[in-house]
Design a protein around this motif. Structure first.
Motif, PDB file in Angstrom:
ATOM      1  N   THR A 143     -11.480  -1.114  -3.618  1.00  0.00           N
ATOM      2  CA  THR A 143     -10.280  -1.317  -2.799  1.00  0.00           C
ATOM      3  C   THR A 143      -9.040  -1.481  -3.666  1.00  0.00           C
ATOM      4  OG1 THR A 143     -10.602  -3.732  -2.767  1.00  0.00           O
ATOM      5  CG2 THR A 143     -11.573  -2.459  -0.955  1.00  0.00           C
ATOM      6  N   ILE A 144      -7.892  -1.129  -3.069  1.00  0.00           N
ATOM      7  CA  ILE A 144      -6.581  -1.551  -3.571  1.00  0.00           C
ATOM      8  C   ILE A 144      -6.073  -2.567  -2.556  1.00  0.00           C
ATOM      9  CG2 ILE A 144      -4.226  -0.872  -4.136  1.00  0.00           C
ATOM     10  CD1 ILE A 144      -5.251   1.893  -4.812  1.00  0.00           C
ATOM     11  N   ASP A 145      -6.030  -3.832  -2.951  1.00  0.00           N
ATOM     12  CA  ASP A 145      -5.744  -4.901  -1.994  1.00  0.00           C
ATOM     13  C   ASP A 145      -4.270  -5.260  -1.899  1.00  0.00           C
ATOM     14  OD1 ASP A 145      -8.434  -5.088  -1.388  1.00  0.00           O
ATOM     15  OD2 ASP A 145      -8.812  -6.560  -2.968  1.00  0.00           O
ATOM     16  N   GLU A 146      -3.566  -5.241  -3.005  1.00  0.00           N
ATOM     17  CA  GLU A 146      -2.159  -5.638  -2.940  1.00  0.00           C
ATOM     18  C   GLU A 146      -1.372  -5.041  -4.096  1.00  0.00           C
ATOM     19  OE1 GLU A 146      -1.906  -9.917  -5.233  1.00  0.00           O
ATOM     20  OE2 GLU A 146      -2.410  -9.956  -3.095  1.00  0.00           O
ATOM     21  N   VAL A 147      -0.087  -4.840  -3.818  1.00  0.00           N
ATOM     22  CA  VAL A 147       0.876  -4.396  -4.830  1.00  0.00           C
ATOM     23  C   VAL A 147       2.041  -5.375  -4.765  1.00  0.00           C
ATOM     24  CG1 VAL A 147       2.384  -2.538  -5.610  1.00  0.00           C
ATOM     25  CG2 VAL A 147       0.181  -1.985  -4.554  1.00  0.00           C
ATOM     26  N   THR A 148       2.382  -5.990  -5.889  1.00  0.00           N
ATOM     27  CA  THR A 148       3.449  -6.992  -5.913  1.00  0.00           C
ATOM     28  C   THR A 148       4.407  -6.708  -7.059  1.00  0.00           C
ATOM     29  OG1 THR A 148       2.049  -8.459  -7.249  1.00  0.00           O
ATOM     30  CG2 THR A 148       2.044  -8.810  -4.872  1.00  0.00           C
ATOM     31  N   ASP A 149       5.650  -7.228  -6.903  1.00  0.00           N
ATOM     32  CA  ASP A 149       6.617  -7.086  -7.990  1.00  0.00           C
ATOM     33  C   ASP A 149       6.526  -8.294  -8.915  1.00  0.00           C
ATOM     34  OD1 ASP A 149       8.057  -9.195  -6.838  1.00  0.00           O
ATOM     35  OD2 ASP A 149       9.460  -7.871  -5.805  1.00  0.00           O
ATOM     36  N   ASP A 150       7.415  -8.344  -9.907  1.00  0.00           N
ATOM     37  CA  ASP A 150       7.331  -9.401 -10.915  1.00  0.00           C
ATOM     38  C   ASP A 150       7.758 -10.764 -10.395  1.00  0.00           C
ATOM     39  OD1 ASP A 150       9.866  -8.378 -10.634  1.00  0.00           O
ATOM     40  OD2 ASP A 150      10.426  -8.611 -12.722  1.00  0.00           O
ATOM     41  N   GLU A 151       8.269 -10.828  -9.164  1.00  0.00           N
ATOM     42  CA  GLU A 151       8.569 -12.117  -8.546  1.00  0.00           C
ATOM     43  C   GLU A 151       7.485 -12.535  -7.561  1.00  0.00           C
ATOM     44  OE1 GLU A 151      12.494 -11.710  -6.863  1.00  0.00           O
ATOM     45  OE2 GLU A 151      13.415 -12.480  -8.713  1.00  0.00           O
ATOM     46  N   GLY A 152       6.418 -11.735  -7.484  1.00  0.00           N
ATOM     47  CA  GLY A 152       5.332 -12.048  -6.571  1.00  0.00           C
ATOM     48  C   GLY A 152       5.545 -11.554  -5.157  1.00  0.00           C
ATOM     49  N   ASN A 153       6.623 -10.814  -4.918  1.00  0.00           N
ATOM     50  CA  ASN A 153       6.888 -10.295  -3.578  1.00  0.00           C
ATOM     51  C   ASN A 153       6.028  -9.068  -3.307  1.00  0.00           C
ATOM     52  OD1 ASN A 153       9.085 -12.168  -3.129  1.00  0.00           O
ATOM     53  ND2 ASN A 153      10.290 -10.898  -4.524  1.00  0.00           N
ATOM     54  N   PRO A 154       5.452  -8.964  -2.106  1.00  0.00           N
ATOM     55  CA  PRO A 154       4.625  -7.790  -1.808  1.00  0.00           C
ATOM     56  C   PRO A 154       5.463  -6.525  -1.717  1.00  0.00           C
ATOM     57  CG  PRO A 154       4.917  -9.140   0.157  1.00  0.00           C
ATOM     58  CD  PRO A 154       5.497  -9.924  -0.988  1.00  0.00           C
ATOM     59  N   VAL A 155       4.900  -5.435  -2.205  1.00  0.00           N
ATOM     60  CA  VAL A 155       5.488  -4.105  -2.038  1.00  0.00           C
ATOM     61  C   VAL A 155       4.557  -3.361  -1.088  1.00  0.00           C
ATOM     62  CG1 VAL A 155       6.236  -1.992  -3.169  1.00  0.00           C
ATOM     63  CG2 VAL A 155       6.441  -4.179  -4.370  1.00  0.00           C
ATOM     64  N   ASP A 156       4.947  -3.283   0.176  1.00  0.00           N
ATOM     65  CA  ASP A 156       4.077  -2.701   1.191  1.00  0.00           C
ATOM     66  C   ASP A 156       3.935  -1.195   0.997  1.00  0.00           C
ATOM     67  OD1 ASP A 156       3.635  -5.158   2.382  1.00  0.00           O
ATOM     68  OD2 ASP A 156       5.371  -4.970   3.711  1.00  0.00           O
ATOM     69  N   ASP A 157       2.881  -0.658   1.593  1.00  0.00           N
ATOM     70  CA  ASP A 157       2.618   0.771   1.484  1.00  0.00           C
ATOM     71  C   ASP A 157       3.806   1.563   2.026  1.00  0.00           C
ATOM     72  OD1 ASP A 157       1.039   2.986   0.832  1.00  0.00           O
ATOM     73  OD2 ASP A 157       0.264   3.143   2.865  1.00  0.00           O
ATOM     74  N   GLY A 158       4.305   2.501   1.222  1.00  0.00           N
ATOM     75  CA  GLY A 158       5.435   3.322   1.620  1.00  0.00           C
ATOM     76  C   GLY A 158       6.791   2.681   1.418  1.00  0.00           C
ATOM     77  N   GLU A 159       6.822   1.430   0.943  1.00  0.00           N
ATOM     78  CA  GLU A 159       8.079   0.706   0.785  1.00  0.00           C
ATOM     79  C   GLU A 159       8.751   1.067  -0.537  1.00  0.00           C
ATOM     80  OE1 GLU A 159       7.856  -3.593   0.227  1.00  0.00           O
ATOM     81  OE2 GLU A 159       9.175  -3.830   1.943  1.00  0.00           O
ATOM     82  N   SER A 160      10.062   0.834  -0.607  1.00  0.00           N
ATOM     83  CA  SER A 160      10.785   1.029  -1.861  1.00  0.00           C
ATOM     84  C   SER A 160      11.066  -0.321  -2.495  1.00  0.00           C
ATOM     85  CB  SER A 160      12.094   1.785  -1.621  1.00  0.00           C
ATOM     86  OG  SER A 160      12.990   1.001  -0.859  1.00  0.00           O
ATOM     87  N   TYR A 206       5.579   6.894  -6.178  1.00  0.00           N
ATOM     88  CA  TYR A 206       4.281   6.650  -6.793  1.00  0.00           C
ATOM     89  C   TYR A 206       3.185   6.704  -5.736  1.00  0.00           C
ATOM     90  CZ  TYR A 206       6.878   5.361 -10.915  1.00  0.00           C
ATOM     91  OH  TYR A 206       7.705   5.400 -11.996  1.00  0.00           O
ATOM     92  N   LYS A 207       2.061   7.314  -6.125  1.00  0.00           N
ATOM     93  CA  LYS A 207       0.919   7.476  -5.234  1.00  0.00           C
ATOM     94  C   LYS A 207      -0.322   7.091  -6.028  1.00  0.00           C
ATOM     95  CE  LYS A 207      -1.125  10.921  -2.127  1.00  0.00           C
ATOM     96  NZ  LYS A 207      -1.033  12.332  -1.675  1.00  0.00           N
ATOM     97  N   LEU A 208      -0.769   5.848  -5.846  1.00  0.00           N
ATOM     98  CA  LEU A 208      -1.840   5.296  -6.671  1.00  0.00           C
ATOM     99  C   LEU A 208      -3.207   5.491  -6.020  1.00  0.00           C
ATOM    100  CD1 LEU A 208      -0.332   1.887  -7.843  1.00  0.00           C
ATOM    101  CD2 LEU A 208      -0.224   4.105  -8.977  1.00  0.00           C
ATOM    102  N   ASN A 209      -4.161   5.925  -6.830  1.00  0.00           N
ATOM    103  CA  ASN A 209      -5.569   5.960  -6.452  1.00  0.00           C
ATOM    104  C   ASN A 209      -6.360   5.270  -7.550  1.00  0.00           C
ATOM    105  OD1 ASN A 209      -5.873   7.925  -3.978  1.00  0.00           O
ATOM    106  ND2 ASN A 209      -4.451   8.920  -5.376  1.00  0.00           N
ATOM    107  N   VAL A 210      -7.451   4.626  -7.171  1.00  0.00           N
ATOM    108  CA  VAL A 210      -8.343   4.060  -8.175  1.00  0.00           C
ATOM    109  C   VAL A 210      -9.711   4.714  -7.997  1.00  0.00           C
ATOM    110  CG1 VAL A 210      -8.959   2.062  -6.724  1.00  0.00           C
ATOM    111  CG2 VAL A 210      -9.269   1.949  -9.200  1.00  0.00           C
ATOM    112  N   GLU A 211     -10.276   5.188  -9.106  1.00  0.00           N
ATOM    113  CA  GLU A 211     -11.559   5.879  -9.085  1.00  0.00           C
ATOM    114  C   GLU A 211     -12.577   5.073  -9.879  1.00  0.00           C
ATOM    115  OE1 GLU A 211     -10.988   9.785 -10.607  1.00  0.00           O
ATOM    116  OE2 GLU A 211      -9.713  10.442  -8.935  1.00  0.00           O
ATOM    117  N   ALA A 212     -13.781   4.981  -9.329  1.00  0.00           N
ATOM    118  CA  ALA A 212     -14.856   4.263 -10.014  1.00  0.00           C
ATOM    119  C   ALA A 212     -15.580   5.210 -10.961  1.00  0.00           C
ATOM    120  CB  ALA A 212     -15.833   3.688  -8.996  1.00  0.00           C
TER     121      ALA A 212
END
Length: 497
Positions: free
Chosen positions: A212-229, A279-285
Motif C-alpha cells: 500500500t501507499i498510505d500517506e503523502v505528507t509535506d515537511d510540516e506534516g500536512n497531508p498532500v491528498d491524491d491529485g492535490e498540489s 508526480y505519479k508514484l507507484n511502489v512495486e514489490a
C-alpha cells in the motif's frame, strides 16, 4: 602426407580430412564408438580423436572458453582423449587447441548436442532470485528452467494437475513461466512427450501483507491528498508491505528508488528538493508481482505574497504615498492558500494573517503619527515579500466620536431604532473648541457646529421625513475624511387616537 600408425585403428583416415599436417578433430565418439558429430546424443561421456599436432604435445579440447579435457599427441602428431564427462546438457561446438607454439586451433568446429531423455528441473527463478527446492517465496509468478528432449514439447504439472506446456529448443533448453500463483504448496514435475517424468521440485507460495501507499505528507506534516498540489518540495511517502520486503518506488524523478520495509512491514521514503511538475508514484514489490498506486500530486511554485490595499474602517482607500488621519487601518493582499502572511513596518512586526480563498485581511493600529512603509512577507517557501506600501498617518485632525441621536425629551434613540419625533438632537464629542458638520444619509450639512471646551457639541435636526431611515454621523469640519461612528434611526408615524 603423414600416414597413420597401423596399431591405432581408432585413428583411421576420414575421407573429409586430407591434410594431416593441420591440427584437426577427426572424430567425436560416444562410449560405444558411435560418431555423435552433427547429432544429438543422450550419452554422458564422449571422446575426441584427432591428428596434425606437433609430436608429443598437449592438445586441449575447448567448448567456447570452457576446457573439456586434453590429450597428448604421439610421435606422429595423432592424439586421442580419454572419455570426457558431459559438463551440461546443451549444444556443443568444440575445437582442439594446441598448447604449443602459436596455439593453433582446429577448424571447422565439431558440433553436437548432449541431451537428456528424462526432463530435469535445473532452476526455479522469481523476480527476487532463485527459489530453493523445499523453499518459500512470496512471488506470484516464477520461471522454470528445464533440460529436456530437444525440439519436443514438455508439460509442467503441479502434482497431477497440468499447468502449462512448452517447446524445448534445439539445444534441449526449456523455460516455462507460471503466473498468478496462489498461496499454497506446489509440487512441480515436468513430463516429456514420452511421459518420462522429472524429479519433483517443491516450493511454497506464501501470502504477503498488502502492498500500500498510505500517506503523502509535506515537511510540516500536512497531508498532500491524491491529485492535490503543494508548494513544498520535501515530500514523504509512507505505506505498508511485507516485513523486511524490498520495494521499488517509481515516479519520484529522476530514477526509481530502492526502499525496504521494516520488521513491522512499514516503509517510507522522503524526496527532497523536488522540482515543479506532476508526480505519479507507484511502489512495486520485488518479492512478488504486487504494485500499489498510482498516487498523484503536483509540486508548483507558491503564490507570491502581495500587499495590495490599505483602507480605513469606513472602507476609504489610503493610496500609496497618501496621508490619512485614521489610526485604525486594514491591510489586504494575496498569498498562498491556508498559509501565513506577516506584515511589517520596515523591521517592526505588526501582525500575521492567514490566507483564505487566496486573500488575507489584517487590522493594524492604533497607529502613531508618522510615515509608514508596510511590507507583506510570506511565511512559506518561495512566497517572497511584497513591494513597500508607503503612506503617512497625521493626527492633527481627529475624527469626532460617540455620536448619538436623542429625542426632544433627552432620551437616546436606540441605534437602529424608531422615533415618533421629526425633530431630534444629535450629540457627540470631538476636540476642544473644534467644529463638526452633520452628515445624514451621505449628505453633509455645510453649516458647522462648534464644540465647547470639553469637546462636546449638539445640533438640532428638524423636519425629518416620516417613514424614512436616517443614517447620522459627524465629520471634522476641517477634514471631511475624519468621520465619527454612524447612528441609524427611523421616523415613524404616531398611532391614530
Amino acid at each position: 602426407m603423414t600416414s597413420l600408425p597401423t596399431d591405432r585403428s581408432s585413428l583411421s583416415s576420414d575421407p573429409a580430412i586430407e591434410d594431416l599436417d593441420l591440427l584437426t578433430i577427426r572424430q567425436v565418439l560416444d562410449p560405444n564408438g558411435n560418431s555423435i558429430a552433427g547429432t544429438t546424443t543422450y550419452s554422458t561421456f564422449f571422446k575426441v580423436i584427432g591428428n596434425g599436432a606437433e609430436p608429443d604435445k598437449v592438445v586441449w579440447i575447448m567448448n567456447g572458453a570452457e576446457k573439456l579435457g586434453e590429450a597428448t599427441s604421439n610421435g606422429s602428431g595423432a592424439w586421442e582423449t580419454p572419455l570426457l564427462p558431459v559438463t551440461k546438457f546443451d549444444c556443443f561446438s568444440i575445437v582442439a587447441r594446441g598448447k604449443y607454439g602459436t596455439e593453433p586451433v582446429s577448424i571447422p568446429p565439431k558440433k553436437f548436442t548432449v541431451a537428456t531423455k528424462t526432463p530435469i528441473i535445473r532452476e526455479v527463478l522469481g523476480e527476487a532470485g532463485p527459489i530453493l527446492d523445499q523453499g518459500e517465496t512470496y512471488e506470484k509468478s516464477v520461471t522454470l528452467y528445464v533440460d529436456a528432449v530437444p525440439d519436443e514439447d514438455a508439460r509442467a504439472f503441479d502434482g497431477e494437475t497440468e499447468l502449462k506446456s512448452g517447446l524445448a529448443s534445439g539445444c534441449g533448453k526449456l523455460s516455462i513461466k507460471l503466473v498468478d500463483l496462489e498461496a499454497k504448496k506446489y509440487i512441480i514435475k515436468i513430463k516429456s512427450s514420452a511421459d518420462k517424468e522429472s524429479s519433483p521440485f517443491t516450493f511454497t507460495v506464501k501470502a504477503a501483507a498488502p502492498l500500500t501507499i498510505d500517506e503523502v505528507t509535506d515537511d510540516e506534516g500536512n497531508p498532500v491528498d491524491d491529485g492535490e498540489s503543494t508548494i513544498r518540495r520535501v515530500i514523504t511517502v509512507k505505506g505498508g508491505a511485507l516485513a523486511n520486503g524490498n520495494l521499488s518506488l517509481i515516479g519520484g524523478r529522476p530514477t526509481p528508488v530502492a526502499v525496504k520495509a521494516d520488521d513491522k512491514g512499514v516503509w517510507s521514503h522522503t524526496f527532497t528538493a523536488l522540482p515543479d511538475g506532476e508526480y505519479k508514484l507507484n511502489v512495486e514489490a520485488s518479492y512478488n508481482d504486487d504494485v500499489a498506486g498510482p498516487r498523484t500530486f503536483i509540486v508548483r511554485k507558491a503564490v507570491a505574497a502581495t500587499l495590495e490595499t490599505v483602507t480605513d474602517k469606513k472602507g476609504k482607500l489610503v493610496d500609496r504615498d497618501d496621508v490619512t488621519f485614521e489610526t485604525e487601518l486594514d491591510v489586504e493582499g494575496q498569498g498562498e492558500e491556508n498559509q501565513s502572511i506577516e506584515i511589517y513596518d520596515d523591521s517592526e512586526f505588526l501582525g500575521v494573517a492567514t490566507v483564505t480563498s487566496g486573500h488575507y485581511k489584517l487590522p493594524i493600529g492604533p497607529l502613531a503619527e508618522k510615515g509608514y512603509s508596510l511590507v507583506a512577507k510570506a511565511k512559506y517557501p518561495d512566497g517572497g515579500e511584497s513591494a513597500p506600501y508607503l503612506f503617512t498617518v497625521e493626527a492633527n485632525h481627529q475624527a469626532p466620536k460617540n455620536t448619538r441621536v436623542h429625542n426632544p425629551d433627552g432620551t437616546v434613540i436606540t441605534d437602529g431604532g424608531n422615533t415618533f419625533s421629526r425633530h431630534v438632537y444629535v450629540r457627540g464629542e470631538t476636540r476642544s473648541l473644534a467644529s463638526v458638520k452633520i452628515k445624514i444619509n451621505g449628505v453633509t450639512d455645510p453649516d458647522p457646529e462648534d464644540s465647547n471646551v470639553q469637546g462636546k457639541w449638539v445640533r438640532l435636526v428638524s423636519q425629518l421625513e416620516v417613514g424614512t431611515t436616517h443614517v447620522v454621523s459627524a465629520v471634522d469640519a476641517d477634514n471631511p475624511d475624519a468621520e465619527s461612528n454612524t447612528w441609524t434611526i427611523t421616523v415613524v408615524a404616531e398611532p391614530q387616537q
